[in-house]
Write a protein that holds these residues in place. Structure first.
Motif, short mmCIF file in Angstrom:
data_model
loop_
_atom_site.label_atom_id
_atom_site.label_comp_id
_atom_site.label_asym_id
_atom_site.label_seq_id
_atom_site.Cartn_x
_atom_site.Cartn_y
_atom_site.Cartn_z
N SER A 43 0.83 -1.21 0.00
CA SER A 43 0.00 0.00 0.00
C SER A 43 0.86 1.25 0.00
O SER A 43 0.59 2.21 -0.74
CB SER A 43 -0.93 -0.01 1.21
N ARG A 44 1.92 1.25 0.82
CA ARG A 44 2.81 2.42 0.87
C ARG A 44 3.53 2.62 -0.46
O ARG A 44 3.94 3.74 -0.79
CB ARG A 44 3.83 2.25 2.00
N ALA A 45 3.68 1.54 -1.21
CA ALA A 45 4.33 1.65 -2.52
C ALA A 45 3.36 2.08 -3.62
O ALA A 45 3.74 2.14 -4.79
CB ALA A 45 4.96 0.30 -2.88
N GLY A 46 2.12 2.36 -3.23
CA GLY A 46 1.14 2.85 -4.20
C GLY A 46 0.30 1.77 -4.86
O GLY A 46 -0.41 2.04 -5.82
N ILE A 47 0.37 0.54 -4.33
CA ILE A 47 -0.42 -0.57 -4.87
C ILE A 47 -1.78 -0.61 -4.17
O ILE A 47 -1.86 -0.49 -2.94
CB ILE A 47 0.30 -1.91 -4.65
#
Length: 305
Positions: free
Chosen positions: A100-104
């Motif tokens: 999630s933090r990686a934008g997924i």
């Protein structure tokens, strides 16, 4: 002759039917494959040229012992795939937060720990979820995974308390799109291989075959494959095999799980997949052999048996 161990567990001590399809290709290339129970103390792991983690389907019940075993393999210099670094990262479903933090886009997840016990009803009401799925943060094959609703949540608190004795607990909204099917995108040697759609059994919410779910070969759109590549790029190391499980919600893919330890690869549903898996394994073993010989161009491994 090159000898490879396919790591299993004591309840699945022979090769899984899915894996046997790839093993035939490996044997045809002059490689010997043995099914070996991961926690069998009699095994001399250093006798193998590589260990492939496959049907270790009880690892979540003995997580600390499983990690110690991986550490012993690493200390002995035995090549392991997927690597211990990947497995350590993937064992706890907290990796979803990393994605999630990686934008997924991932399924929303609330984590409950012994240090922060929250009533289930409060979690559901706070997030506006009328229906939710509860599972251990370390689990496999839908182990101890169950549903609740805002009306029934209070009855689930005692069960959560028992689960917390073993690991943290995750609460996620029920994703209705799963009733239309969950995609499994299979990557072998880092490259997209094939995909299936998994569906739940009647009156169940789980898609696993052992829970009555089914799977069929399907061809995903290009953007879904690209999404899978983006997800896999977030892993901390290169993968021999990977499975990205995703649902399409409002026409956009959402990760349900990223399976990097011992997933079914559905090799039986794609005629070319067993050969691709075998070739990915051969390439890894050949790379290691060349590194040990410290040469640029090695004779092909498949001619060495």
């Amino acid at each position: 002759m090159t000898t490879i161990a396919f790591a299993t567990d004591c309840h699945h001590s022979t090769l899984a039917a899915d894996d046997r399809l790839a093993v035939r290709r490996l044997e045809g290339a002059g490689v010997r494959v043995e099914a070996v129970v991961w926690n069998d103390e009699r095994v001399r792991w250093s006798s193998f040229d590589a260990v492939i983690i496959r049907s270790t389907w009880d690892y979540h019940l003995q997580a600390h012992a499983f990690k110690r075993w991986l550490s012993r393999l690493r200390a002995a210099g035995v090549p392991v795939w997927n690597s211990p670094a990947i497995i350590g990262w993937n064992m706890d479903k907290g990796y979803l937060e990393h994605l999630s933090r990686a934008g997924i886009s991932v399924v929303p997840t609330v984590r409950i720990s012994l240090a922060d016990v929250v009533p289930l009803r409060s979690v559901l009401k706070r997030h506006g979820w009328s229906r939710a799925v509860v599972k251990p943060s370390v689990s496999a094959s839908a182990y101890d995974t169950w549903q609740t609703t805002t009306e029934l949540a209070a009855f689930g608190d005692a069960r959560v308390a028992v689960m917390l004795e073993h690991s943290d607990v995750l609460v996620q909204p029920f994703i209705e799109a799963i009733e239309q099917g969950e995609w499994s995108l299979v990557f072998l040697g880092g490259e997209f291989s094939h995909a299936v759609i998994k569906r739940t059994a009647k009156d169940d919410f789980r898609v696993q075959r052992e829970c009555g779910g089914s799977a069929e070969r399907a061809v995903p759109r290009g953007e879904l494959i690209e999404f899978g590549r983006r997800v896999l790029a977030c892993a901390p190391d290169a993968t021999l095999y990977a499975r990205v499980d995703a649902c399409v919600v409002d026409n956009k893919p959402m990760v349900m799980e990223l399976e990097l330890i011992e997933p079914s690869l559905f090799l039986d549903l794609d005629g070319g997949a067993p050969q691709r898996f075998a070739e990915a394994i051969l390439a890894r073993v050949e790379d290691v052999r060349c590194q040990m010989l410290d040469v640029g161009d090695c004779p092909p491994l498949r001619n060495s048996g």
